[in-house]
Scaffold this motif. Structure first.
Motif, mmCIF file in Angstrom:
data_model
loop_
_atom_site.group_PDB
_atom_site.id
_atom_site.type_symbol
_atom_site.label_atom_id
_atom_site.label_comp_id
_atom_site.label_asym_id
_atom_site.label_seq_id
_atom_site.Cartn_x
_atom_site.Cartn_y
_atom_site.Cartn_z
ATOM 1 N N GLN A 393 19.544 33.157 36.577
ATOM 2 C CA GLN A 393 19.600 34.068 35.436
ATOM 3 C C GLN A 393 18.901 35.397 35.758
ATOM 4 O OE1 GLN A 393 20.716 33.718 31.963
ATOM 5 N NE2 GLN A 393 21.924 31.938 32.576
ATOM 6 N N TYR A 394 17.844 35.305 36.536
ATOM 7 C CA TYR A 394 17.128 36.526 36.919
ATOM 8 C C TYR A 394 18.064 37.441 37.716
ATOM 9 C CZ TYR A 394 13.578 39.616 38.932
ATOM 10 O OH TYR A 394 12.849 40.713 39.302
ATOM 11 N N SER A 395 18.771 36.863 38.694
ATOM 12 C CA SER A 395 19.696 37.678 39.504
ATOM 13 C C SER A 395 20.776 38.291 38.632
ATOM 14 C CB SER A 395 20.409 36.850 40.576
ATOM 15 O OG SER A 395 19.542 35.967 41.169
ATOM 16 N N ARG A 396 21.271 37.499 37.687
ATOM 17 C CA ARG A 396 22.324 38.045 36.824
ATOM 18 C C ARG A 396 21.785 39.148 35.918
ATOM 19 N NH1 ARG A 396 25.083 32.827 34.385
ATOM 20 N NH2 ARG A 396 26.458 34.287 33.330
ATOM 21 N N ALA A 397 20.533 38.993 35.507
ATOM 22 C CA ALA A 397 19.913 40.036 34.672
ATOM 23 C C ALA A 397 19.831 41.346 35.463
ATOM 24 C CB ALA A 397 18.528 39.587 34.219
ATOM 25 N N ILE A 398 19.396 41.233 36.713
ATOM 26 C CA ILE A 398 19.284 42.431 37.563
ATOM 27 C C ILE A 398 20.674 43.047 37.758
ATOM 28 C CG2 ILE A 398 18.680 43.252 39.901
ATOM 29 C CD1 ILE A 398 16.170 42.545 38.289
ATOM 30 N N LEU A 399 21.664 42.182 38.025
ATOM 31 C CA LEU A 399 23.040 42.629 38.239
ATOM 32 C C LEU A 399 23.574 43.366 37.019
ATOM 33 C CD1 LEU A 399 25.065 42.088 40.625
ATOM 34 C CD2 LEU A 399 26.087 40.330 39.174
ATOM 35 N N SER A 400 23.130 42.948 35.830
ATOM 36 C CA SER A 400 23.688 43.623 34.656
ATOM 37 C C SER A 400 22.795 44.771 34.182
ATOM 38 C CB SER A 400 23.979 42.628 33.537
ATOM 39 O OG SER A 400 22.784 42.119 33.043
ATOM 40 N N GLY A 401 21.878 45.217 35.070
ATOM 41 C CA GLY A 401 21.171 46.466 34.790
ATOM 42 C C GLY A 401 19.757 46.336 34.248
ATOM 43 N N PHE A 402 19.227 45.106 34.154
ATOM 44 C CA PHE A 402 17.835 44.950 33.723
ATOM 45 C C PHE A 402 16.901 45.472 34.823
ATOM 46 C CE2 PHE A 402 17.404 41.652 30.166
ATOM 47 C CZ PHE A 402 18.705 41.836 29.709
ATOM 48 N N SER A 403 15.776 46.063 34.445
ATOM 49 C CA SER A 403 14.758 46.396 35.448
ATOM 50 C C SER A 403 14.049 45.088 35.791
ATOM 51 C CB SER A 403 13.749 47.400 34.867
ATOM 52 O OG SER A 403 12.951 46.736 33.899
ATOM 53 N N PRO A 404 13.368 45.013 36.965
ATOM 54 C CA PRO A 404 12.657 43.773 37.305
ATOM 55 C C PRO A 404 11.676 43.348 36.215
ATOM 56 C CG PRO A 404 12.737 45.218 39.212
ATOM 57 C CD PRO A 404 13.322 45.995 38.062
ATOM 58 N N GLU A 405 11.017 44.317 35.572
ATOM 59 C CA GLU A 405 10.052 43.978 34.519
ATOM 60 C C GLU A 405 10.772 43.361 33.315
ATOM 61 O OE1 GLU A 405 10.145 47.135 35.924
ATOM 62 O OE2 GLU A 405 8.581 46.503 37.337
ATOM 63 N N GLU A 406 11.900 43.977 32.957
ATOM 64 C CA GLU A 406 12.658 43.452 31.809
ATOM 65 C C GLU A 406 13.187 42.048 32.114
ATOM 66 O OE1 GLU A 406 14.493 47.655 30.087
ATOM 67 O OE2 GLU A 406 15.576 46.532 31.614
ATOM 68 N N ALA A 407 13.665 41.875 33.356
ATOM 69 C CA ALA A 407 14.226 40.566 33.729
ATOM 70 C C ALA A 407 13.117 39.513 33.706
ATOM 71 C CB ALA A 407 14.876 40.648 35.104
ATOM 72 N N LEU A 408 11.937 39.851 34.219
ATOM 73 C CA LEU A 408 10.828 38.882 34.219
ATOM 74 C C LEU A 408 10.408 38.541 32.780
ATOM 75 C CD1 LEU A 408 8.827 37.238 35.967
ATOM 76 C CD2 LEU A 408 7.268 39.206 35.866
ATOM 77 N N ALA A 409 10.413 39.557 31.925
ATOM 78 C CA ALA A 409 10.050 39.303 30.517
ATOM 79 C C ALA A 409 11.053 38.332 29.892
ATOM 80 C CB ALA A 409 10.023 40.619 29.736
ATOM 81 N N ALA A 410 12.333 38.482 30.237
ATOM 82 C CA ALA A 410 13.352 37.575 29.701
ATOM 83 C C ALA A 410 13.119 36.151 30.210
ATOM 84 C CB ALA A 410 14.747 38.058 30.072
ATOM 85 N N MET A 411 12.707 36.031 31.481
ATOM 86 C CA MET A 411 12.424 34.694 32.029
ATOM 87 C C MET A 411 11.218 34.080 31.322
ATOM 88 S SD MET A 411 14.886 34.422 34.119
ATOM 89 C CE MET A 411 15.862 35.671 33.303
ATOM 90 N N ASN A 412 10.207 34.909 31.081
ATOM 91 C CA ASN A 412 9.024 34.394 30.376
ATOM 92 C C ASN A 412 9.390 33.900 28.981
ATOM 93 O OD1 ASN A 412 6.626 34.363 31.958
ATOM 94 N ND2 ASN A 412 6.734 36.585 32.083
ATOM 95 N N ARG A 413 10.371 34.509 28.384
ATOM 96 C CA ARG A 413 10.766 34.104 27.037
ATOM 97 C C ARG A 413 11.599 32.822 27.065
ATOM 98 N NH1 ARG A 413 15.380 34.861 24.604
ATOM 99 N NH2 ARG A 413 16.106 36.454 26.044
ATOM 100 N N ARG A 414 12.464 32.663 28.062
ATOM 101 C CA ARG A 414 13.507 31.652 27.957
ATOM 102 C C ARG A 414 13.562 30.635 29.105
ATOM 103 N NH1 ARG A 414 17.207 27.952 26.313
ATOM 104 N NH2 ARG A 414 17.545 28.386 24.133
ATOM 105 N N SER A 415 12.795 30.841 30.163
ATOM 106 C CA SER A 415 12.919 29.930 31.314
ATOM 107 C C SER A 415 12.699 28.474 30.920
ATOM 108 C CB SER A 415 11.882 30.301 32.373
ATOM 109 O OG SER A 415 11.835 29.251 33.332
ATOM 110 N N ARG A 416 13.424 27.591 31.600
ATOM 111 C CA ARG A 416 13.253 26.150 31.376
ATOM 112 C C ARG A 416 11.872 25.682 31.854
ATOM 113 N NH1 ARG A 416 18.657 23.138 33.372
ATOM 114 N NH2 ARG A 416 17.952 23.678 35.456
#
Ligand code: GLC
Length: 559
Positions: A393-416
């Protein structure tokens, strides 16, 4: 009243074995650890324990990649340890469920190894192999986790195998009868030992409609979600019935399938003659996930929608059979972080969530640590994550234009991994989970505040609140109403509260929760003159106007 069944009256506790209790100091939880903690579960009051996969596995996907269905992985102990667990559970009056993963095996399973070694072997047809097209995979399907669903076969030209999850999880070919027979035999092997039943993984994917070619992509990666071809395909019912007739049914087992079944087919699955005892509904646990499954994006859900999903699911399930209730599992972040704004996370809101879900109609599943109000973990970098889906999901977030910080924040919110951190037992080293220098997964630093030992001695802790809810379900005065009673939604159009009744033979229980941080007033329901439970120490005044304080929940009765 509908048929009594032991699994309708049960409360299940889900153990994620890698993170429950380490008994041998290697930093990984194990079966002896679970045995040590059964008394704790007994005290909580649960009577069924579901253990996530403990079979031999290279652990590419947390054990959902099984290399040998008959052997316990030595990371967790031995088959003898498992027998000892069954025995102790039996002594305590508890049943054990295992995970059943039969949509796929590990690529390290002997069947798959043989299929690779000898293309002529009968095991070739146990899996789904297909020739590619012009040096490309047979089609452009995307797995659940994000990559192409086809992996090229080593040392063979233009040959691929199918995997709906990771490439180390080749899908089994259920069309092959001999393979099915082997699966049924394996299921019966465990049930004959006295296992209570199974939680059944990814089972709606077993029937595949293989089509070659290029399909319209639904993402930036040029791929399209495989689910359209492998989810609940026509004909699947033949195998589900066959499996039930040959295994679960003769053993009077409890089965809970991971299966989002469309309502028009629900009776076939969970009716009194259904394939399973119950299924997990995803509508309110995945409420924050957009329909594309890209959980790094946020769905923008509201509590009004949550209420709608809960009510709809309850009514539809009630019409068709039996349901499973859950707020958390090993694929979800912690419920308190998902449903409650950070500034409102406290014991009131935690107990409100507990009240809401434990008294609905169905069998409740409590995920380890939920009864303590454990929370998400903050990771500082992607290296700290173990879960393969999180990395995808992190790679896909980056691919769809998230910055690394935004992608990490999304993982912190939703990671299994939010729910896979070690269980918080006490304030000693590694939260009492392990004596190791380093545990397989970081312990949440908040264990000094949130841990079992502290909650056991505190009468009004979240733990004791869960215990009281279980006791209420078990109380001979209320059990039939709370287990078998009809679910009736109340005040549906009113925002701020969720109110429902459970009714049987004129006996009524009312559950009312306020899901906001503001006081909510609602109609006076004077007929409910008995107070059973609530999350404020100064209880609701029986007979007074129903005014609910922030995140207040009350359970009232009219008997
Ligand atoms: C189920 C499991 C999940 C696993 C997947 C593949 O969804 O709950 O943890 O990754 O199946 O087996």
């Amino acid at each position: 009243m509908e048929n009594r069944e032991w699994w309708k009256e049960s409360v299940v506790y889900q153990v994620y074995p890698k993170s429950f209790q380490d008994s041998d100091g290697d930093g990984i939880g194990d079966i002896q650890g679970i045995i040590q903690r059964l008394d704790y579960l007994k005290e909580l009051g649960v009577d069924v324990v579901w253990i996530c996969p403990i079979y031999k596995s290279p652990m590419d996907d947390g054990g959902y990649d099984i290399a040998d269905y008959y052997t316990i992985d030595n990371m967790f102990g031995t088959n003898k340890d498992f027998d000892a667990l069954l025995e102790k559970a039996k002594m305590l009056g508890m049943k054990v469920l295992m995970d059943l993963v039969v949509n796929h095996t590990s690529d390290e399973h002997a069947w798959f190894q043989e299929a690779l070694r000898d293309p002529e072997s009968k095991y070739r047809d146990y899996y789904v192999f297909s020739e590619g097209i012009d040096g490309q995979p047979p089609n452009n399907w995307r797995t659940y986790f994000g990559e192409s669903a086809w992996e090229s076969v080593p040392n063979e030209d233009n040959m691929y195998y199918l995997h709906a999850f990771t490439k180390k999880q080749p899908d089994l070919n259920w069309e092959n009868q001999e393979m099915r027979e082997e699966i049924y035999q394996m299921i019966n092997y465990w049930l004959d030992k006295g296992l209570g039943g199974f939680r059944i993984d990814a089972i709606l994917n077993i029937k595949k409609r293989i089509e070659k070619g290029f399909f319209e992509p639904d993402g930036e990666d040029g791929l399209v979600f495989i689910g359209h071809w492998i989810l609940n395909q026509p004909g699947i019912e033949v195998w589900l019935k066959e499996m039930n007739d040959r295994t679960f049914q003769p053993h009077n087992s409890m089965t809970v399938a991971e299966a989002n079944v469309p309502s028009e087919r629900l009776k076939e699955y969970i009716g009194s003659q259904g394939f399973f005892s119950m299924v997990f509904d995803f509508s309110y646990t995945d409420i924050d996930v957009p329909s594309t499954g890209e959980w790094f994006k946020f769905s923008g859900w509201t509590w009004e929608l949550m209420k709608k999903h809960i009510f709809t699911n309850q009514l539809v399930t009630q019409e068709n059979g039996w349901g499973a209730l859950y707020l958390e599992n090993h694929d979800q972040p912690r419920s308190i972080d998902k449903y409650i704004p950070a500034s409102d996370i406290n014991d009131y809101s935690k107990k409100m969530l507990a009240t809401l879900f434990m008294l609905l109609r169905g069998t409740p599943f409590i995920y380890q640590g939920q009864e303590l109000g454990m929370t998400n973990i903050q990771m500082d970098s992607m290296e700290e994550y173990d879960d393969i889906a999180t990395h995808d999901q992190y790679s896909r977030a980056i691919l769809s234009g998230f910055s690394p910080e935004e992608a990490l924040a999304a993982m912190n919110r939703r990671s299994r991994d939010n729910s896979r951190t070690p269980m918080q037992w006490n304030t000693s080293k590694n939260s009492g989970f392990s004596q190791a220098e380093k545990t397989w997964m970081k312990v949440n630093p908040n264990y000094h505040m949130i841990n079992a030992e502290a909650e056991l001695v505190k009468a009004d802790s979240v733990f004791h609140y869960y215990r009281q809810l279980i006791l209420l379900r078990r109380d001979s005065r209320y059990q039939d109403t709370l287990v078998y009673g009809e679910f009736i939604p109340m005040n549906e159009q009113e925002d701020g509260t969720i109110i429902y009744q459970r009714v049987l033979d004129g006996k009524k229980v009312l559950v009312a929760i306020n899901y906001t941080n503001q006081t909510q007033s609602t109609e006076i329901l004077t007929e409910f003159d008995q107070y059973l439970l609530g999350n404020y120490d100064q209880p609701y005044q029986v007979g007074a106007k129903l005014s609910l304080r922030p995140y207040e929940s009350v359970v009232l009765a009219n008997f």
